[in-house]
Design a protein around this motif. Structure first.
Motif, PDB file in Angstrom:
ATOM      1  N   HIS A 171      40.691  48.196  34.572  1.00 19.79           N
ATOM      2  CA  HIS A 171      40.127  46.901  34.954  1.00 19.79           C
ATOM      3  C   HIS A 171      38.899  46.538  34.118  1.00 19.79           C
ATOM      4  N   THR A 215      46.338  50.017  43.047  1.00 23.32           N
ATOM      5  CA  THR A 215      45.282  49.125  43.534  1.00 23.32           C
ATOM      6  C   THR A 215      44.206  49.952  44.226  1.00 23.32           C
ATOM      7  N   ASP A 243      42.440  42.817  44.712  1.00 17.62           N
ATOM      8  CA  ASP A 243      43.425  43.738  45.279  1.00 17.62           C
ATOM      9  C   ASP A 243      43.482  43.610  46.797  1.00 17.62           C
ATOM     10  N   GLN A 269      37.734  42.508  40.919  1.00 15.23           N
ATOM     11  CA  GLN A 269      39.062  43.104  40.901  1.00 15.23           C
ATOM     12  C   GLN A 269      39.381  43.798  42.219  1.00 15.23           C
ATOM     13  N   ASP A 278      51.164  42.727  43.991  1.00 21.46           N
ATOM     14  CA  ASP A 278      50.752  43.982  43.356  1.00 21.46           C
ATOM     15  C   ASP A 278      51.559  45.149  43.912  1.00 21.46           C
ATOM     16  N   LYS A 293      51.961  48.278  41.360  1.00 26.48           N
ATOM     17  CA  LYS A 293      50.686  48.417  40.656  1.00 26.48           C
ATOM     18  C   LYS A 293      49.760  49.335  41.454  1.00 26.48           C
TER      19      LYS A 293
END
Lengths: 296, 296
Positions: free
Chosen positions: B178, B249, B224, B220, B242, B247
């Motif tokens: 990130h 997170t 999430d 970020q 996500d 993804k």
């Protein structure tokens, strides 16, 4: 066929510069870096670096200044090939006899590698150790590369090319398309090198621009001719791919003889532009001859 | 929720600048230009331009200098969204409640529009009428944007994100991802604005960098959290995307409470960094509050 003076030397020099630059990047994602390396170093004739270097030689510019220009332009050229080869664009599986980047890696990586190579071009212009007099022209050089590569240059030309696929377009539309898609970056190779010269006049720059435009167009006309007259082995990709892709070409619009005549005319105009210059332009005229005589 | 001072004014100002820039381009391919316009102007909170402007205000930088920085950064951000949304990448059909660029146009056009918007960013930095003192820093600004957006910044982060999809990664790997993918450009919004200030010290720049890094990461973490706690209507795209996309997170690694605690910690660190600065940083601290409190 005419052989280019020191082409190998300039290829090696350009590759070495690009390898050193890639090696200098901190490794974040190995796969992306490998794909950038693949896209930049999988061969290629390095015509644009060569053109920049021989222009610089004619005008007395130091080769180390040209190194930065040549490498930046080659990064733009390489990124455009990575993106043009994608399934959504020209959908090519082979480039220079090797799998295209999205075949060797994957589509997402090829897109990102192209994006990163574009940034790397501006990285090089912003950071190359130019001599003091040329360093003062960094912004002008960046402006030139922007104009040649973005919407008003190469990207716009690729969009016109996609729009023209399967369509009947006129000769002038075909010329505009190629002037942007491939001509702009070839012209930048000459003009960015010329920008580094001391005391070059506007008229001399204009003559060099005319030379580059005519050679750039002749290159494309020859490319269209070669595409229908060469074998897959010679090309390193399928022959006749323009015809198969329904692209407008010079032979399609002018016939093969007409297209060859067009290339010859452009060649003469390129030499004429050089004749007006008070420099030793032997290598530039040999380059034009090479373009007009090449068969692959 | 905290409202940001003059957010609308800065949004309008940024949009107007981008519209004027697009209007200044000679029209070669209407469809490509329309797709660039779509990608740049389809909404968006303009968080990066806002951050650049409020940093500039704190440090006494003229808003017209910041205009060029804000617009260039927004071009990079917009290009990254166009490419990230592509089928080969995140394969998103909706962005801000509207069809993504490759849905509204087609994939080839979305790729080229992204490519052209990246070039446009450097166009803006190379050509914006900065005040004389800032114009001297053009190359530094370009170097900063290169670093934040290329392989060593945003592109590298997107590659790490793709590589991490479906993989179990550690908290530190998630933070690195990130920091590059979204953090680098948010940090550049602050640091490029700071670069324009007179007499700012290295320590003060470092404090601003810390502020931007912490806020970027908090952004970020909140993103999430919001992805799993908001509705599709609030998000303008499918909720839980996500998780559906496998993804990593913060909530997945830390739990929802742990993720919220992480966001709160980052928020406190961001405020602490501001506290060391001898400027009025009210708008910057309100920005951090906005980030930590936002629900969509």
């Amino acid at each position: 066929m005419e052989l280019l003076t020191d082409l190998n030397g300039i290829q090696t020099r350009t590759d070495q510069y690009l390898i050193t630059k890639l090696d200098s990047l901190a490794v974040n994602d190995e796969k992306l870096l490998a794909a950038m390396r693949y896209g930049l170093l999988i061969g290629g004739k390095r015509m644009r670096p060569y053109l920049a270097h021989i222009t610089g030689q004619s005008l007395g510019v130091s080769a180390t200044d040209i190194d930065g220009i040549a490498a930046a332009i080659e990064c733009i050229h390489a990124y455009s090939l990575l993106h043009d080869d994608l399934p959504a664009m020209d959908d090519d599986d082979l480039r220079r006899g090797q799998p295209t980047c999205h075949k060797a890696y994957d589509e997402a990586t090829a897109i990102l590698a192209g994006d990163s190579l574009q940034t790397l071009a501006f990285d090089i212009l912003a950071n190359h150790p130019f001599s003091p007099a040329v360093a003062e022209k960094r912004i002008t050089l960046i402006q030139q590369l922007v104009k040649a590569s973005g919407y008003q240059g190469m990207c716009g030309g690729q969009a016109l090319d996609l729009a023209a696929t399967g369509e009947q377009i006129s000769l002038s539309q075909l010329e505009q398309l190629h002037a942007l898609k491939t001509g702009a970056l070839l012209e930048a190779s000459v003009l960015m090198a010329a920008e580094c010269a001391h005391n070059i006049s506007t008229e001399e720059k204009q003559a060099l621009a005319t030379f580059a435009q005519r050679v750039g167009l002749a290159y494309q006309v020859r490319d269209d001719i070669i595409d229908i007259t060469s074998s897959e082995e010679e090309l390193g990709k399928p022959a006749g791919s323009d015809v198969n892709a329904n692209k407008s070409t010079y032979p399609a619009l002018l016939g093969l003889t007409g297209a060859q005549q067009k290339a010859d005319d452009l060649y003469q105009q390129a030499l004429q532009a050089l004749a007006s210059l008070p420099y030793n332009t032997q290598n530039l005229s040999e380059f034009a001859t090479f373009i007009i005589e090449r068969t692959s």
